[in-house]
Enzyme design. Structure first.
Site, short mmCIF file in Angstrom:
data_model
loop_
_atom_site.label_atom_id
_atom_site.label_comp_id
_atom_site.label_asym_id
_atom_site.label_seq_id
_atom_site.Cartn_x
_atom_site.Cartn_y
_atom_site.Cartn_z
N LYS A 110 0.81 -1.18 -0.19
CA LYS A 110 0.23 -0.05 -0.08
C LYS A 110 0.89 1.35 0.17
CE LYS A 110 -4.41 0.87 1.47
NZ LYS A 110 -5.69 0.59 2.50
N LYS A 189 -2.12 -12.91 -9.13
CA LYS A 189 -2.76 -13.75 -7.87
C LYS A 189 -4.06 -13.19 -7.79
CE LYS A 189 -2.91 -12.58 -3.59
NZ LYS A 189 -2.65 -12.05 -2.38
N LYS A 192 -9.06 -9.70 -4.18
CA LYS A 192 -10.24 -8.84 -4.08
C LYS A 192 -9.52 -7.46 -4.38
CE LYS A 192 -12.50 -11.33 -0.67
NZ LYS A 192 -12.75 -11.50 0.70
P1 TYM Z 1 -8.31 -13.28 3.31
O1 TYM Z 1 -9.61 -13.18 3.76
O2 TYM Z 1 -7.54 -12.35 2.40
O3 TYM Z 1 -8.28 -14.78 2.51
C1 TYM Z 1 -8.80 -15.90 3.16
C2 TYM Z 1 -8.01 -17.16 2.95
O4 TYM Z 1 -7.74 -17.41 1.34
C3 TYM Z 1 -6.54 -17.45 0.98
N1 TYM Z 1 -6.54 -16.85 -0.48
C4 TYM Z 1 -5.69 -17.39 -1.45
N2 TYM Z 1 -5.22 -18.60 -1.71
C5 TYM Z 1 -5.05 -19.03 -3.12
N3 TYM Z 1 -5.02 -18.39 -4.00
C6 TYM Z 1 -5.26 -16.91 -3.92
N4 TYM Z 1 -5.36 -16.31 -4.85
C7 TYM Z 1 -5.89 -16.69 -2.57
N5 TYM Z 1 -6.34 -15.52 -2.02
C8 TYM Z 1 -6.80 -15.47 -0.77
C9 TYM Z 1 -5.71 -16.71 1.84
O5 TYM Z 1 -4.29 -17.03 1.92
C10 TYM Z 1 -6.39 -16.92 3.21
O6 TYM Z 1 -6.00 -18.27 3.83
N6 TYM Z 1 -5.17 -12.10 7.21
C11 TYM Z 1 -6.16 -13.35 6.69
C12 TYM Z 1 -7.36 -13.56 7.58
C13 TYM Z 1 -6.93 -13.85 8.90
C14 TYM Z 1 -6.17 -15.11 9.27
C15 TYM Z 1 -6.03 -14.94 10.73
C16 TYM Z 1 -6.05 -16.07 8.73
C17 TYM Z 1 -6.95 -12.92 10.28
N7 TYM Z 1 -6.34 -13.72 11.03
C18 TYM Z 1 -5.44 -16.18 11.51
C19 TYM Z 1 -5.28 -17.33 9.34
C20 TYM Z 1 -5.13 -17.10 10.79
C21 TYM Z 1 -6.58 -12.76 5.16
O7 TYM Z 1 -6.67 -11.48 4.90
O8 TYM Z 1 -7.12 -13.65 4.77
#
Ligand code: TYM
Length: 320
Positions: A110, A189, A192
């Protein structure tokens, strides 16, 4: 094993979320103690409309349940319902080096793009570390983009231990060989924030149009093509069985085959794959009170576990 993971309620889930993370939650709920949550506090770094956030949280719960998360096997809850996690975040923050957070990619990206970043985004990985440590989590199933954050969590647990003695369970990230980094419609990748996602739920016709618009190279139809490194092929592989994949490799290599054909195939296999979840979602939507009950029960269970861990952390550092 205690398995924990979270997903942000920032919009509708996409293929990357499912193949990188959610399908692991569902597999792992069978023989483990799964804790899965909707990270609404993290979402506050981007969603600033309260009604929208509430709606997103409920939608995320519906999505996870429709995809097969079973509240009789795993604990499903909303992050903000567990205040123990935010207190633990503070205990960890006081031992977090600035440099560690400066290297984290969400903030770095960012900043590099010249976008305004707030302290919430900067300290995001510490809240995530607290999420993980608060439940004595051993395994954290995620996509490749979250592995860095789990390393930060391990670092923070390690330095807390160095200062105050052994307190937390050391977690490990778990990623899949296929699906850890699902490409989006532009080959980057799927994310969103890049506006290149293919959603799991929603209007089938609209999704089909998005699939037909996936960016490809402009090699003529008759040329043989290489499936290796082709993002359309990569998407196809997520859904198709080994025989179908082998047949598609042949078609690529033989030439005389256009990208339109594999786009159609991707649309068909993906529609078939998500059809049962779509139907389940429609059923679940009819009884939102039951979904709210599931989240309430999940929060009670999650607080029990987090309360005990927070007590350990408080006494370790002398705030009780
Ligand atoms: P978030 O909401 O961005 O994504 C949720 C999960 O989806 C996976 N992901 C992907 N996997 C493969 N290819 C892609 N293109 C792709 N895009 C997203 C992410 O790796 C994730 O596993 N910070 C985290 C949420 C979170 C979290 C936690 C996760 C908050 N606290 C504690 C694990 C443990 C997040 O933004 O995920």
């Amino acid at each position: 094993m205690r398995v924990l993971s979270g997903i942000q309620p920032t919009g509708r889930p996409h293929w990357g979320n499912y193949f990188g993370a959610i399908r692991q939650y569902i597999d792992l709920q069978e023989n483990n103690d799964g804790f899965y949550f909707i990270a609404d506090l993290h979402a506050l770094t981007t969603v600033r409309d309260p009604a929208q956030l509430r709606e997103n949280v409920l939608n995320a719960a519906l999505d996870l349940l429709a995809l097969g998360l079973d509240p009789n096997k795993a604990t499903l809850f909303v992050q903000s319902r567990i205040p123990e996690v935010t207190e633990l975040t503070w205990l960890l923050l006081t031992g977090t080096p600035m440099g560690l957070l400066e290297r984290c990619h969400a903030y770095k990206d960012k900043k590099e793009r010249g976008l305004p970043a707030d302290a919430g985004l900067f300290t995001y990985p510490v809240l995530m570390a607290a999420d993980i440590l608060a439940y004595d989590s051993q395994i954290v199933p995620v996509g490749a983009d979250q592995v860095q954050h789990i390393e930060v969590c391990r670092d923070l647990a390690g330095s807390f231990h160095h200062t105050y003695g052994e307190t937390f369970v050391m977690p490990k990230a778990k990623t899949l060989d296929v699906g850890a980094k699902v490409p989006g419609t532009d080959g980057q990748k799927m994310s969103k924030s890049y506006d290149n996602t293919l959603p799991l739920f929603g209007d089938v016709k609209k999704i089909r149009k998005q699939i037909m618009r996936i960016v490809t190279d402009s090699r003529p139809m008759e040329d043989p093509k290489d499936p290796e490194g082709d993002h359309l092929f990569e998407l196809y592989q997520l859904f198709a069985g080994p025989d179908e994949v082998a047949a598609m490799v042949e078609k690529y290599r033989a030439g005389g085959f256009g990208y339109g054909e594999i786009k159609k195939a991707v649309a068909e296999v993906s529609e078939a794959h998500f059809a049962p979840a779509r139907e389940r979602r429609e059923e679940l939507e009819k009884d939102l009170d039951s979904v709210r009950d599931i989240l309430d029960a999940g929060a009670v269970r999650a607080r029990e576990v987090a309360g005990a861990v927070l007590d350990r952390a408080r006494s370790a550092c002398g705030v009780r």
